[in-house]
Enzyme design. Sequence first.
Site, short mmCIF file in Angstrom:
data_model
loop_
_atom_site.label_atom_id
_atom_site.label_comp_id
_atom_site.label_asym_id
_atom_site.label_seq_id
_atom_site.Cartn_x
_atom_site.Cartn_y
_atom_site.Cartn_z
N SER A 194 0.86 -1.18 0.00
CA SER A 194 0.00 0.00 0.00
C SER A 194 0.89 1.24 0.00
O SER A 194 1.76 1.36 -0.87
CB SER A 194 -0.95 -0.03 1.20
OG SER A 194 -1.88 1.04 1.12
N HIS A 221 -2.43 -1.20 -3.47
CA HIS A 221 -3.57 -0.32 -3.25
C HIS A 221 -3.39 0.95 -4.07
O HIS A 221 -2.50 1.76 -3.77
CB HIS A 221 -3.71 0.03 -1.77
CG HIS A 221 -4.04 -1.14 -0.91
ND1 HIS A 221 -3.92 -1.09 0.47
CD2 HIS A 221 -4.49 -2.39 -1.20
CE1 HIS A 221 -4.29 -2.26 0.98
NE2 HIS A 221 -4.63 -3.07 -0.02
N ASP A 318 -4.62 -5.23 5.89
CA ASP A 318 -4.82 -6.06 4.71
C ASP A 318 -3.56 -6.88 4.44
O ASP A 318 -2.45 -6.34 4.43
CB ASP A 318 -5.15 -5.18 3.50
CG ASP A 318 -5.56 -5.98 2.28
OD1 ASP A 318 -5.99 -7.15 2.45
OD2 ASP A 318 -5.47 -5.44 1.16
#
EC number: 3.1.1.61
Length: 381
Positions: A194, A221, A318
Amino acid sequence: MRTVIGNVLAEHGYDVHRASDGRRAVEAVRKHDPDVVTMDVQMPEMDGIEAVSEIMATNPTRIIMLSAHTREGAEETLEALSRGAVDFLAKPSGEVSTDIAGLKDRLVETVDAVADADVSSLAPSRAAAAAHRASASEARAADRRPGAATADTRSAGEATTAPSDPSAPDAPDAGSDPADREFSEHPTIVVGASTGGPKIVEGILYDLPIELDARVLVVQHMPAEFTDRLAARLDALCEYDVREASDGDRITGGEVLIAPGDRHMEIAHASDRGLRVRLTDDERVHGVRPAIDVTMESAAELVDPPLVGVALTGMGKDGAAGISAIKAAGGTTIAQNSETSPVFGIPRQAIATGAVDHVLPADEIAAGIGDALSTEVETHG
């Protein structure tokens, strides 16, 4: 725009200094030593990309690209990330977009999230290495294929680096030249990242031995407008063939699929001959889509070892469940260490599961993957 952005941040406890162009932003950073900088791409005198390069070379600082051009010009935004910006946030509409106030929650959330980020791994030495990689790979890629800045200062003070988990496993030993090694057949690697991830992913794919002949799935992401450009940049920089995934895509050894923005990517079928992926619009997981957990858990369910899961820099949790699933399925798991993670949330959560085999600095992850997939057996005598 500077007034709107500054007011939003001031309302949330930030001390704000403003600069009208990139050159003045560089001077403001030198003078005020801010915790976070928001930076437009298109500006007079010195544009945002040049300003990022100058700031990261002289006063490494957490920089968020915030511009109407981040949505239309993904290439420029990715270039800014490559030069050391830690994250980006797209304005909802045109060049002068006062409805940025409608994005105030996302703006404040992003600034808060990176305010303690460690940008040492994004500073000039790595930027220089990335530039060198880009230059060196141009010839190889050709052989392979045809043909207005606001400086925002929080009075909270110095950033801190999250401590490493003292119980984290040791790094594997560095191996020999990949060309002289033998590797397991049909390996699959799933990488999740991310905030701060694009540059780290770039380095890993560049260093990943082509001799592995791995199938690589990357979940970064990132909005839909950016993942196809990310794939194109990575394809030009590494020996693996990289593309953004489409529904029903098949992937074989030596290929990389990037999960498209706003779509989950899961493995629908797996065999020695390759993998087939399915894209879905299912509900967001941990508030994001694509989600790392979706891809990793489907890999754990359907892909036979050798299988490697990698958790990289980013905020949130995540990937923790996915790393656990891959470990339970007999795979090898790797997390980026705190010292080289701009944001240590995702790796920290993965490590906390107890399912991580190796915690490595960013520049040793590719070698760690190679070691995990090596079939070499030491002999003595």
